[in-house]
Design an enzyme around this catalytic site. Structure first.
Site, PDB file in Angstrom:
ATOM      1  N   HIS A  81      -6.034   4.452  -8.382  1.00  0.00           N
ATOM      2  CA  HIS A  81      -6.135   3.948  -9.755  1.00  0.00           C
ATOM      3  C   HIS A  81      -5.363   4.811 -10.742  1.00  0.00           C
ATOM      4  O   HIS A  81      -5.742   4.919 -11.913  1.00  0.00           O
ATOM      5  CB  HIS A  81      -7.590   3.766 -10.184  1.00  0.00           C
ATOM      6  CG  HIS A  81      -8.342   2.848  -9.289  1.00  0.00           C
ATOM      7  ND1 HIS A  81      -8.061   1.504  -9.189  1.00  0.00           N
ATOM      8  CD2 HIS A  81      -9.350   3.085  -8.419  1.00  0.00           C
ATOM      9  CE1 HIS A  81      -8.872   0.961  -8.309  1.00  0.00           C
ATOM     10  NE2 HIS A  81      -9.661   1.891  -7.824  1.00  0.00           N
ATOM     11  N   ASP A 122       2.850  -0.496 -11.020  1.00  0.00           N
ATOM     12  CA  ASP A 122       1.393  -0.550 -10.996  1.00  0.00           C
ATOM     13  C   ASP A 122       0.874  -0.140 -12.363  1.00  0.00           C
ATOM     14  O   ASP A 122       1.347   0.841 -12.955  1.00  0.00           O
ATOM     15  CB  ASP A 122       0.819   0.384  -9.928  1.00  0.00           C
ATOM     16  CG  ASP A 122      -0.680   0.190  -9.796  1.00  0.00           C
ATOM     17  OD1 ASP A 122      -1.086  -0.744  -9.079  1.00  0.00           O
ATOM     18  OD2 ASP A 122      -1.433   0.947 -10.428  1.00  0.00           O
ATOM     19  N   GLU A 138      -2.495   0.526 -15.048  1.00  0.00           N
ATOM     20  CA  GLU A 138      -3.913   0.759 -15.308  1.00  0.00           C
ATOM     21  C   GLU A 138      -4.159   0.209 -16.705  1.00  0.00           C
ATOM     22  O   GLU A 138      -3.269   0.244 -17.559  1.00  0.00           O
ATOM     23  CB  GLU A 138      -4.264   2.239 -15.214  1.00  0.00           C
ATOM     24  CG  GLU A 138      -3.921   2.884 -13.877  1.00  0.00           C
ATOM     25  CD  GLU A 138      -4.472   2.180 -12.652  1.00  0.00           C
ATOM     26  OE1 GLU A 138      -5.598   1.632 -12.730  1.00  0.00           O
ATOM     27  OE2 GLU A 138      -3.778   2.169 -11.624  1.00  0.00           O
ATOM     28  N   ASP A 165      -0.335   4.814  -7.123  1.00  0.00           N
ATOM     29  CA  ASP A 165      -0.476   3.494  -6.510  1.00  0.00           C
ATOM     30  C   ASP A 165       0.900   2.917  -6.173  1.00  0.00           C
ATOM     31  O   ASP A 165       1.097   2.371  -5.080  1.00  0.00           O
ATOM     32  CB  ASP A 165      -1.237   2.540  -7.425  1.00  0.00           C
ATOM     33  CG  ASP A 165      -2.740   2.825  -7.490  1.00  0.00           C
ATOM     34  OD1 ASP A 165      -3.236   3.682  -6.737  1.00  0.00           O
ATOM     35  OD2 ASP A 165      -3.414   2.175  -8.312  1.00  0.00           O
ATOM     36  N   ASP A 188      -0.733  -7.230 -12.112  1.00  0.00           N
ATOM     37  CA  ASP A 188       0.207  -6.449 -12.919  1.00  0.00           C
ATOM     38  C   ASP A 188       1.180  -7.363 -13.673  1.00  0.00           C
ATOM     39  O   ASP A 188       1.470  -7.139 -14.844  1.00  0.00           O
ATOM     40  CB  ASP A 188       0.956  -5.445 -12.038  1.00  0.00           C
ATOM     41  CG  ASP A 188      -0.014  -4.523 -11.321  1.00  0.00           C
ATOM     42  OD1 ASP A 188      -0.390  -3.491 -11.892  1.00  0.00           O
ATOM     43  OD2 ASP A 188      -0.431  -4.864 -10.198  1.00  0.00           O
TER      44      ASP A 188
END
Length: 184
Positions: free
Chosen positions: A164, A12, A14, A169, A108
């Site tokens: 997040h 995951d 960000e 996550d 992603d």
């Protein structure tokens, strides 16, 4: 949802973002990589990885991005740039073989491709990719694809950790896979 791999790599990301469009999608950059390696046999997490990443296109995080992720400019000031962060992830994965890259949706995968292209480094996931958001909808016969939070609620689970944030996550995605595959 079972596929003939020894492990599932739940990753995951960000990325830099702005609610006012000042950072267009094609210029977003990874600022955090969170990943877990989950046994495809036991569905236990066998290893975890997390790193922050220093962006270069838009090096200053927007207040929106910080509010959304909890990642501050001070957090990324000393973080490695993407090529170094990706190498660290590859070193983490090196003792393991036979894994499938999975993520919640296709974002992603696309973000990894975009950052690899921008930085001129090879895309590291030759095993393919499993979009778990689409797979969950297919397996459960749902008419729409659920967000991570919606999927957890649908399965009677609560989010663990901070939404997040990459590693949290990824851990929650692994929990969903375990619940769907094992019913626990």
């Amino acid at each position: 949802m079972r596929i003939a791999y020894a492990y599932y790599l739940m990753a995951d990301l960000e990325a830099t973002c702005a609610e006012d469009g000042t950072i267009p999608p094609q210029e977003m950059e990874i600022i955090e990589i969170g990943a877990v390696l989950q046994s495809a046999r036991t569905f236990e997490i066998v290893s975890e990885f997390q790193t922050l990443v220093r962006p270069v296109r838009h090096p200053e995080l927007t207040p929106f991005c910080t509010q959304l992720t909890g990642i501050t400019p001070a957090d990324i000031a000393q973080a490695p740039p993407f090529p170094e962060a990706l190498e660290a992830m590859k070193r983490w994965l090196s003792p393991f073989s036979d894994w499938l890259f999975c993520s919640w949706g296709d974002y992603d995968r696309k973000q990894f491709l975009q950052d690899c292209a921008f930085h001129g480094v090879a895309y590291p996931f030759s095993s393919g990719h499993l979009n778990l958001k689409a797979e969950l909808s297919r397996v459960l016969g749902l008419p729409k694809r659920l967000s991570l939070g919606e999927a957890l609620r649908y399965l009677g689970m609560e989010f663990e950790g901070s939404p997040h944030r990459g590693l949290d996550d990824a851990r929650n995605i692994a929990r969903i896979v375990r619940r769907v595959c094992q019913g626990v």
